[in-house]
Motif scaffolding. Structure first.
Motif, PDB file in Angstrom:
ATOM      1  N   TYR A  19       0.434  -1.317   0.078  1.00 32.90           N
ATOM      2  CA  TYR A  19      -0.207  -0.050   0.148  1.00 32.90           C
ATOM      3  C   TYR A  19       1.205   1.348   0.197  1.00 32.90           C
ATOM      4  CZ  TYR A  19      -3.796   3.630   1.667  1.00 32.90           C
ATOM      5  OH  TYR A  19      -4.696   4.377   1.201  1.00 32.90           O
ATOM      6  N   GLY A  20       2.260   1.292   1.066  1.00 31.09           N
ATOM      7  CA  GLY A  20       2.460   2.480   0.850  1.00 31.09           C
ATOM      8  C   GLY A  20       4.012   2.718  -0.381  1.00 31.09           C
ATOM      9  N   CYS A  21       3.919   2.196  -0.888  1.00 25.97           N
ATOM     10  CA  CYS A  21       4.594   1.877  -1.936  1.00 25.97           C
ATOM     11  C   CYS A  21       3.614   2.019  -3.028  1.00 25.97           C
ATOM     12  CB  CYS A  21       5.768   0.622  -3.141  1.00 25.97           C
ATOM     13  SG  CYS A  21       6.676  -0.058  -1.256  1.00 25.97           S
ATOM     14  N   CYS A  22       2.265   1.725  -3.350  1.00 30.90           N
ATOM     15  CA  CYS A  22       1.618   1.966  -4.526  1.00 30.90           C
ATOM     16  C   CYS A  22       1.417   3.191  -4.441  1.00 30.90           C
ATOM     17  CB  CYS A  22       1.344   1.161  -4.669  1.00 30.90           C
ATOM     18  SG  CYS A  22       1.888  -0.818  -5.354  1.00 30.90           S
ATOM     19  N   SER A  23       0.663   3.604  -3.360  1.00 29.25           N
ATOM     20  CA  SER A  23      -0.153   5.392  -3.164  1.00 29.25           C
ATOM     21  C   SER A  23       1.338   5.780  -3.351  1.00 29.25           C
ATOM     22  CB  SER A  23      -0.328   5.070  -1.805  1.00 29.25           C
ATOM     23  OG  SER A  23       0.395   4.868  -0.711  1.00 29.25           O
ATOM     24  N   GLY A  24       2.350   5.194  -3.331  1.00 29.35           N
ATOM     25  CA  GLY A  24       2.867   7.156  -3.587  1.00 29.35           C
ATOM     26  C   GLY A  24       4.002   7.208  -4.801  1.00 29.35           C
ATOM     27  N   THR A  25       3.796   6.316  -5.919  1.00 32.22           N
ATOM     28  CA  THR A  25       4.108   6.523  -7.091  1.00 32.22           C
ATOM     29  C   THR A  25       3.301   5.740  -7.764  1.00 32.22           C
ATOM     30  OG1 THR A  25       6.026   6.476  -7.896  1.00 32.22           O
ATOM     31  CG2 THR A  25       5.860   4.200  -6.682  1.00 32.22           C
TER      32      THR A  25
ATOM     33  N   PRO B 171     -10.838   7.990  -3.945  1.00 34.67           N
ATOM     34  CA  PRO B 171     -10.882   7.856  -2.401  1.00 34.67           C
ATOM     35  C   PRO B 171     -12.286   6.376  -2.231  1.00 34.67           C
ATOM     36  CG  PRO B 171     -11.344   9.563  -3.496  1.00 34.67           C
ATOM     37  CD  PRO B 171     -10.662   9.341  -4.698  1.00 34.67           C
ATOM     38  N   ILE B 172     -12.667   5.725  -3.292  1.00 35.70           N
ATOM     39  CA  ILE B 172     -13.743   4.738  -3.505  1.00 35.70           C
ATOM     40  C   ILE B 172     -12.523   3.666  -3.017  1.00 35.70           C
ATOM     41  CG2 ILE B 172     -15.349   3.009  -5.010  1.00 35.70           C
ATOM     42  CD1 ILE B 172     -15.631   5.895  -5.836  1.00 35.70           C
ATOM     43  N   ILE B 173     -11.325   3.115  -3.827  1.00 38.08           N
ATOM     44  CA  ILE B 173     -10.863   2.137  -4.126  1.00 38.08           C
ATOM     45  C   ILE B 173     -10.239   2.325  -2.675  1.00 38.08           C
ATOM     46  CG2 ILE B 173      -8.635   1.903  -5.331  1.00 38.08           C
ATOM     47  CD1 ILE B 173      -9.346   2.286  -7.826  1.00 38.08           C
ATOM     48  N   ASP B 174      -9.324   3.417  -1.946  1.00 40.33           N
ATOM     49  CA  ASP B 174      -8.806   3.653  -1.204  1.00 40.33           C
ATOM     50  C   ASP B 174      -9.936   3.139  -0.188  1.00 40.33           C
ATOM     51  OD1 ASP B 174      -6.149   4.330   0.001  1.00 40.33           O
ATOM     52  OD2 ASP B 174      -7.689   6.018   1.139  1.00 40.33           O
ATOM     53  N   LYS B 175     -10.940   3.563  -0.139  1.00 39.78           N
ATOM     54  CA  LYS B 175     -12.010   2.742   0.794  1.00 39.78           C
ATOM     55  C   LYS B 175     -11.804   1.117   0.991  1.00 39.78           C
ATOM     56  CE  LYS B 175     -16.128   4.353   2.110  1.00 39.78           C
ATOM     57  NZ  LYS B 175     -17.507   4.712   3.077  1.00 39.78           N
ATOM     58  N   GLU B 176     -12.121   0.781  -0.495  1.00 35.14           N
ATOM     59  CA  GLU B 176     -12.429  -0.832  -1.126  1.00 35.14           C
ATOM     60  C   GLU B 176     -11.384  -1.460  -0.400  1.00 35.14           C
ATOM     61  OE1 GLU B 176     -13.182  -1.835  -4.328  1.00 35.14           O
ATOM     62  OE2 GLU B 176     -12.875  -4.015  -4.213  1.00 35.14           O
ATOM     63  N   ILE B 177      -9.836  -0.557  -0.012  1.00 30.51           N
ATOM     64  CA  ILE B 177      -8.353  -0.930   0.208  1.00 30.51           C
ATOM     65  C   ILE B 177      -8.566  -1.506   1.506  1.00 30.51           C
ATOM     66  CG2 ILE B 177      -6.142  -1.301   0.694  1.00 30.51           C
ATOM     67  CD1 ILE B 177      -6.679   0.065  -2.779  1.00 30.51           C
ATOM     68  N   ARG B 178      -9.062  -0.203   2.234  1.00 28.94           N
ATOM     69  CA  ARG B 178      -8.877   0.178   3.796  1.00 28.94           C
ATOM     70  C   ARG B 178     -10.439  -1.009   4.869  1.00 28.94           C
ATOM     71  NH1 ARG B 178      -5.403   4.096   5.626  1.00 28.94           N
ATOM     72  NH2 ARG B 178      -5.106   5.156   3.775  1.00 28.94           N
ATOM     73  N   ALA B 179     -11.907  -1.148   4.538  1.00 32.00           N
ATOM     74  CA  ALA B 179     -12.287  -1.594   4.584  1.00 32.00           C
ATOM     75  C   ALA B 179     -11.661  -3.473   4.574  1.00 32.00           C
ATOM     76  CB  ALA B 179     -13.296  -1.984   3.603  1.00 32.00           C
ATOM     77  N   ARG B 180     -11.332  -3.719   3.462  1.00 34.20           N
ATOM     78  CA  ARG B 180     -10.555  -5.156   3.851  1.00 34.20           C
ATOM     79  C   ARG B 180      -9.112  -4.875   4.086  1.00 34.20           C
ATOM     80  NH1 ARG B 180      -8.709  -9.638   4.108  1.00 34.20           N
ATOM     81  NH2 ARG B 180      -8.281 -11.070   2.654  1.00 34.20           N
ATOM     82  N   PHE B 181      -8.164  -4.877   4.240  1.00 36.18           N
ATOM     83  CA  PHE B 181      -6.831  -4.720   5.147  1.00 36.18           C
ATOM     84  C   PHE B 181      -6.338  -3.759   5.633  1.00 36.18           C
ATOM     85  CE2 PHE B 181      -6.293  -5.561   0.783  1.00 36.18           C
ATOM     86  CZ  PHE B 181      -5.643  -7.589   1.364  1.00 36.18           C
TER      87      PHE B 181
ATOM     88  N   ILE C 206      -4.731  -1.049   7.098  1.00 31.90           N
ATOM     89  CA  ILE C 206      -3.223   0.093   6.685  1.00 31.90           C
ATOM     90  C   ILE C 206      -3.195   0.742   7.654  1.00 31.90           C
ATOM     91  CG2 ILE C 206      -3.689   2.017   4.801  1.00 31.90           C
ATOM     92  CD1 ILE C 206      -3.212  -1.166   3.672  1.00 31.90           C
ATOM     93  N   HIS C 207      -1.931   1.179   7.836  1.00 35.73           N
ATOM     94  CA  HIS C 207      -1.419   1.521   8.828  1.00 35.73           C
ATOM     95  C   HIS C 207      -0.780   3.179   8.399  1.00 35.73           C
ATOM     96  CE1 HIS C 207      -0.776  -2.170  11.922  1.00 35.73           C
ATOM     97  NE2 HIS C 207      -1.353  -2.489  11.390  1.00 35.73           N
ATOM     98  N   LEU C 208      -1.394   2.931   7.366  1.00 37.00           N
ATOM     99  CA  LEU C 208      -0.934   4.972   6.639  1.00 37.00           C
ATOM    100  C   LEU C 208      -2.467   6.027   7.153  1.00 37.00           C
ATOM    101  CD1 LEU C 208       0.982   5.060   4.110  1.00 37.00           C
ATOM    102  CD2 LEU C 208       1.921   5.739   6.233  1.00 37.00           C
ATOM    103  N   PRO C 209      -2.196   6.977   7.642  1.00 35.51           N
ATOM    104  CA  PRO C 209      -3.558   7.792   7.823  1.00 35.51           C
ATOM    105  C   PRO C 209      -4.080   8.242   6.477  1.00 35.51           C
ATOM    106  CG  PRO C 209      -1.459   9.255   8.446  1.00 35.51           C
ATOM    107  CD  PRO C 209      -1.595   7.806   7.997  1.00 35.51           C
ATOM    108  N   ALA C 210      -5.594   8.222   6.315  1.00 39.10           N
ATOM    109  CA  ALA C 210      -6.178   7.847   4.777  1.00 39.10           C
ATOM    110  C   ALA C 210      -6.265   9.595   4.526  1.00 39.10           C
ATOM    111  CB  ALA C 210      -7.321   7.606   5.056  1.00 39.10           C
TER     112      ALA C 210
END
Lengths: 512, 512
Positions: B187-193, B496-506, B508-512
């Motif tokens: 998550y941390g890598c893919c949401s950064g680059t 945001p929709i994808i992010d919500k879906e990921i956070r619902a399933r996993f 995630i320690h990074l703040p939204a």
């Protein structure tokens, strides 16, 4: 899985014991004069194209501003003086000079152990330049440099294994008289190091004086001529394609005096040479070929270094830059042209644009130094200590350069492939019923000094050890090393009788 | 002699005007994927000797510790399981796998503009590693690194032209659960680059979870499989010559999931590999060939990167070292073996042993980075930001690495030789009745952006300008750049929709 004890105790103790043995000179992992040439930025076709373009430039464009004596030497040899005052060189004239030129040159040192044998792809690193500032790392500032700074640079160079010669890296700004500056430069360099020294002269008369001093140092003219330990770094051209009239006269005196000549063409790519790497090399090669013909016309066989030194330019500002990839390519491409001709040659590497010995300085100095080495450049000048695109010289950086160049030399040494280094038997023994690691093998132990270059000031400790060591600072440690070196008595100091003789004849500004 | 005004005014104005024009992408002086290969540390005979030794090692020594599934795959393919539990590989088996292997691999990126085409001698630079510390340049200290640090590294990488991919350079020490650490790394890598991402997994089960996340990010499994933008950096061997049982199972899952695999053999020369450069290369090649056969047995044609990553060792201490000339030779020699086999490959460059981004770091990072590039290494991992022999990662150093690698890439681009670059006509025009300098020539102006790499933070000013600018500090300026980059909104942030879906399933320690 495997017994770890040989790593933790036996292996380490054995390694320590192995280190305690002194290493014979021929077993040292790196040495002056190792052979490079594994890196070839130019194709054969590229080199031939550069050669043809240089020959055409010499035949059709030629060089202006030769002194009368040079015109006489060169027209007698076969050059053609045009109505425009330019000397043009028929290809056959250049080819004849090339055929007669030395394929090797020995640059002698006062201590013969430091003689440099220039031939093939043998690589040597040293200082050079005409910096006007000394870099003060403690004060984060630049100041005018002095004879004492130059002498200190010589003394430091004398102690560093990987700085193989001292060409004068800075000018003595505290001596206003040109003659006294040139002669004190000779004194300051030679009394500081037993390694080969290079310098330049502003006037042909001064080189006669310098030769008088060199004869005294050598113990007579015959001894000097037998082993001339100083060469003349001679900017015989003012690029593009003009002879430097006065320097040519200096060169003629150097030749008469038995002093090897570095034929130095220092164009700036984009200002005084074409902006393209290939074009700057063409012009530098053409100019140095003209110089080669000149020397051959004065004294066939006189030892000459083919000094193609094109520099980079930052076209945004029009200012020189020496820390770029373009600079590394210029230097490496030139080295390949030296090999194309089979001539001993030199070029500039190791220049930092950085003002201080910081990370930028490190990457800039390594880039051109390692590439010049891998390209097999015989003489890599300005390899250590040069900052601010050649305007500043830094003693601490010179000391750190020794570490940096040590690693570059390890790269030049390259990869040895033979039955022992392929290590198939070792892999077999370690893996099939062996300890599962190589730390204690006889081969690892026996090669740990001969294969590996260990840094002197560079730090390889873990973060924890580094913290425990008080976070050693690279620059502060270099300053401490400098002070330690300068606190010792130099082995290069002249015998008191010789020193007295020199001081009676010349106004030496260094305290006795 | 010559009219100086074009240099001082007209030339500079014209150069300024030329700079104002935006540069088309194909005219950029450097690009990802430029072709190296001008530097060849190994002879043809040397490469063949290494190849033969590797084949013999595979045939006679083989590899231990394959998982049951791997034994099944490999024995079915033709490998022989010995009584000692080692799998041995007949040469014909290896040669068949080599014949079937991909000659090129595309590593996709979320933004297709950043796709990497690995083939021949095309060169790319990026991050990698498993640093456990973040380097704090302001405090001159090391601290444990976090998910946020990793994410910031991804965001910084995304903005740097010369860092072509992000392989996870550090581990998230603030996440103790291995599964959560692996998934938050993705998550941390893919949401950064938007560039290609690489990472590793500690357990085959986690890669299944990760694929679920990657499918969400991609917009479905089909879209993921069409353009897999993440590769699995897989340490499938524990050198010497043992499979890493768990990692092999991860590899099998990666293959099933359509994720390209970096076959990573990370021996330490003198500890887990022979101490000689050639011997360490032999073992790395043998191990990666075994991996290649393995992948071929699971899924012929699956995209694989031949990851010979031997590291250096300081035999005085037994600790790893990556900033040495030996390291640069290990990496460059491996790159040449990749070309010998015609396989897309990668190795480690740019490692600093230095704890801070100081002069030592600069020379260490440049040495292996430029040599790896010149040797034509497809993927140069750990090229920026790595300190303390891989134990520390530094954001400022990553930013400075962009400048450093820019110059290395300029070297890789090499010397173009053609009629225009040879510049004979230009020399003629400038010297014969021309201005006597090249600053204002059409060729100088037209090539000033396409030929030259201008640094971003490295300083090329004169000592006087530097003083007037308040003596800019390289590290402080890198920190300022870092803060500027991190103050911007990242283009790589998920919808945001994808992010919500990921956070619902996993979790995630990074703040939204």
């Amino acid at each position: 899985m495997t017994d770890q004890s040989p790593i933790r105790s036996g292996g380490r103790a054995a390694r320590r014991a192995a280190r305690a043995k002194p290493l014979a000179d021929h077993l040292r992992p790196i040495r002056p004069g190792m052979e490079g040439g594994q890196y070839t930025p130019l194709t054969q076709a590229g080199m031939e194209a550069i050669h043809r373009a240089a020959l055409t430039a010499l035949e059709e464009i030629g060089l202006a501003d030769a002194p009368a004596s040079g015109v006489a030497y060169l027209t007698k040899a076969g050059a053609i003086l045009g109505d425009d005052g330019r000397l043009r060189f028929p290809p056959a004239l250049v080819e004849d000079a090339l055929a007669r030129a030395n394929r090797s040159v020995t640059l002698c040192a006062r201590d013969p152990a430091h003689d440099l044998e220039l031939s093939g792809t043998r690589v040597h690193y040293g200082t050079a330049g005409a910096a006007v500032h000394l870099v003060d790392v403690e004060d984060n500032s630049y100041r005018e440099c002095t004879l004492q700074d130059l002498h200190d640079a010589a003394r430091i160079t004398d102690t560093l294994d990987n700085i193989h010669f001292l060409q004068r890296p800075m000018v003595c700004r505290d001596i206003t008289d040109n003659r006294e500056m040139d002669l004190n430069t000779v004194y300051g360099c030679c009394s500081g190091t037993m390694k080969h020294v290079g310098t330049s002269f502003t006037d042909p008369a001064y080189i006669k004086d310098a030769l008088e001093m060199l004869h005294i140092i050598a113990g007579g003219e015959d001894k000097w001529r037998e082993r001339p330990f100083m060469s003349n770094s001679n900017c015989f051209v003012v690029p593009p394609m003009k002879f430097a009239t006065e320097s040519c006269l200096v060169m003629e005196e150097a030749i008469k005096g038995g002093m090897p000549v570095l034929l130095l063409s220092a164009g700036m790519a984009g200002a005084t040479a074409p902006s393209t790497v290939a074009g700057a090399i063409v012009q530098a090669v053409a100019e140095c070929l003209a110089g080669l013909v000149y020397v051959d016309a004065v004294q066939p066989g006189h030892p000459v270094i083919f000094g193609t030194w094109p520099f980079g330019l930052d076209l945004r500002s029009g200012a020189m830059t020496g820390g770029s990839g373009e600079q590394a390519l210029l230097t490496s491409g030139c080295a390949q042209m030296h090999h194309f001709y089979g001539l001993p040659g030199g070029a500039a590497g190791g220049i930092a644009d950085a003002k201080m010995p910081d990370m930028q300085a490190g990457w800039e100095q390594m880039c051109s130094n390692v590439m010049a080495g891998l390209s097999g450049c015989n003489m890599i000048y300005e390899a250590a200590g040069m900052h601010a695109s050649l305007l500043g010289f830094c003693h601490e950086s010179l000391i750190l350069g020794d570490d940096l160049i040590g690693q570059a030399q390890r790269c030049v040494r390259g990869i040895e492939v033979n039955d022992e280094t392929l290590a198939l038997d070792q892999i077999r023994e370690v893996c099939l019923g062996g300890p599962g690691h190589y730390l204690g093998t006889e081969q690892t132990l026996s090669r740990m000094e001969t294969d590996h270059v260990y840094p002197s000031l560079a730090n390889r400790s873990s973060p924890k050890e580094w913290d425990e060591l008080g976070k050693p600072d690279l620059i502060r440690n270099a300053t401490a090393r400098k002070e330690e070196i300068l606190s010792q008595r130099s082995r290069a100091r002249f015998d008191p009788i010789i020193d007295k003789e020199i001081r009676a004849r010349f106004n030496i500004h260094l305290p006795a």
